[in-house]
Design a protein around this motif. Structure first.
Motif, PDB file in Angstrom:
ATOM      1  N   MET A  65       0.799  -1.185  -0.347  1.00  0.00           N
ATOM      2  CA  MET A  65      -0.135   0.247   0.138  1.00  0.00           C
ATOM      3  C   MET A  65       0.838   1.196  -0.084  1.00  0.00           C
ATOM      4  O   MET A  65       1.613   1.068   0.771  1.00  0.00           O
ATOM      5  N   THR A  66       0.001   2.472  -1.064  1.00  0.00           N
ATOM      6  CA  THR A  66       1.129   3.667  -0.603  1.00  0.00           C
ATOM      7  C   THR A  66       0.650   4.492   0.606  1.00  0.00           C
ATOM      8  O   THR A  66      -0.449   3.820   0.883  1.00  0.00           O
ATOM      9  N   ASP A  67       1.528   5.347   0.503  1.00  0.00           N
ATOM     10  CA  ASP A  67       1.541   5.933   1.654  1.00  0.00           C
ATOM     11  C   ASP A  67      -0.053   6.713   1.189  1.00  0.00           C
ATOM     12  O   ASP A  67      -0.683   7.045   2.557  1.00  0.00           O
ATOM     13  N   MET A  73      -7.213   5.435   3.104  1.00  0.00           N
ATOM     14  CA  MET A  73      -8.448   4.681   3.658  1.00  0.00           C
ATOM     15  C   MET A  73      -8.686   5.099   5.371  1.00  0.00           C
ATOM     16  O   MET A  73      -9.915   4.598   5.902  1.00  0.00           O
ATOM     17  N   TYR A  74      -7.929   5.400   5.901  1.00  0.00           N
ATOM     18  CA  TYR A  74      -7.859   5.697   6.996  1.00  0.00           C
ATOM     19  C   TYR A  74      -8.953   7.495   7.129  1.00  0.00           C
ATOM     20  O   TYR A  74      -9.854   7.227   8.173  1.00  0.00           O
ATOM     21  N   THR A  75      -8.872   8.258   6.203  1.00  0.00           N
ATOM     22  CA  THR A  75      -9.824   9.264   6.474  1.00  0.00           C
ATOM     23  C   THR A  75     -11.646   8.658   5.426  1.00  0.00           C
ATOM     24  O   THR A  75     -12.389   8.665   6.550  1.00  0.00           O
ATOM     25  N   GLN A  76     -11.350   7.273   5.133  1.00  0.00           N
ATOM     26  CA  GLN A  76     -12.795   6.633   4.883  1.00  0.00           C
ATOM     27  C   GLN A  76     -13.247   6.757   6.080  1.00  0.00           C
ATOM     28  O   GLN A  76     -14.471   6.224   6.202  1.00  0.00           O
ATOM     29  N   SER A 102      -9.044   0.377  -2.093  1.00  0.00           N
ATOM     30  CA  SER A 102      -7.920   1.187  -2.085  1.00  0.00           C
ATOM     31  C   SER A 102      -7.357   2.209  -2.841  1.00  0.00           C
ATOM     32  O   SER A 102      -6.680   3.319  -2.893  1.00  0.00           O
ATOM     33  N   TRP A 103      -8.424   1.893  -3.635  1.00  0.00           N
ATOM     34  CA  TRP A 103      -8.484   2.931  -4.997  1.00  0.00           C
ATOM     35  C   TRP A 103      -9.075   4.495  -4.743  1.00  0.00           C
ATOM     36  O   TRP A 103      -9.080   5.368  -6.380  1.00  0.00           O
ATOM     37  N   ARG A 104      -9.645   4.532  -3.834  1.00  0.00           N
ATOM     38  CA  ARG A 104     -10.224   5.780  -4.044  1.00  0.00           C
ATOM     39  C   ARG A 104      -9.826   7.246  -3.805  1.00  0.00           C
ATOM     40  O   ARG A 104      -8.201   6.417  -3.429  1.00  0.00           O
TER      41      ARG A 104
END
Length: 127
Positions: A65-67, A73-76, A102-104
């Motif tokens: 996973m990239t940063d 994902m944290y914000t989601q 992850s694609w968002r």
């Protein structure tokens, strides 16, 4: 998502009872499904870092996973926790899990957490 591989684990943490992670075989996109406890539905909006730690306390963080993907994902997850509420029928508006993809795109915290923009994106923003 199509064909995928994944893993999940039950948790005895205060706010998370299960985390399920799936990776698409076709393109490597990752979906994370966090299943809150009743207390998690009610209280996780008070400490997003604690929620994140409990979500990944029993499962490995997805490799590769990239940063930016992690930040999105944290914000989601924080968005789902902040804007969860009980419907008149007693169910939660977010259903039984909080789902992150992850694609968002990695949007700003202000966009992801703003009540006015939440009415548009419901924690599921697009490019």
């Amino acid at each position: 998502m199509g064909e995928c591989v994944g893993y999940q684990a039950l948790s005895s943490s205060e706010w998370v009872k299960k985390t399920w992670i799936a990776r698409a075989l076709e393109n490597g996109d990752v979906d994370v499904h966090v299943f809150p406890t009743d207390l998690g539905f009610e209280k996780a909006k008070n400490d997003y870092n604690k929620l994140w730690d409990q979500a990944f306390g029993t499962v490995p963080y997805p490799k590769g996973m990239t940063d930016a993907q992690g930040s999105s994902m944290y914000t989601q997850l924080a968005c789902h926790a902040r804007y969860v509420f009980k419907l008149p029928n007693g169910e939660w508006n977010t259903h039984e899990s909080w789902d992150m993809e992850s694609w968002r795109p990695d949007v700003s915290w202000d966009y992801g957490m703003n009540p006015a923009t939440w009415l548009i994106h419901k924690c599921n923003w697009r490019n």
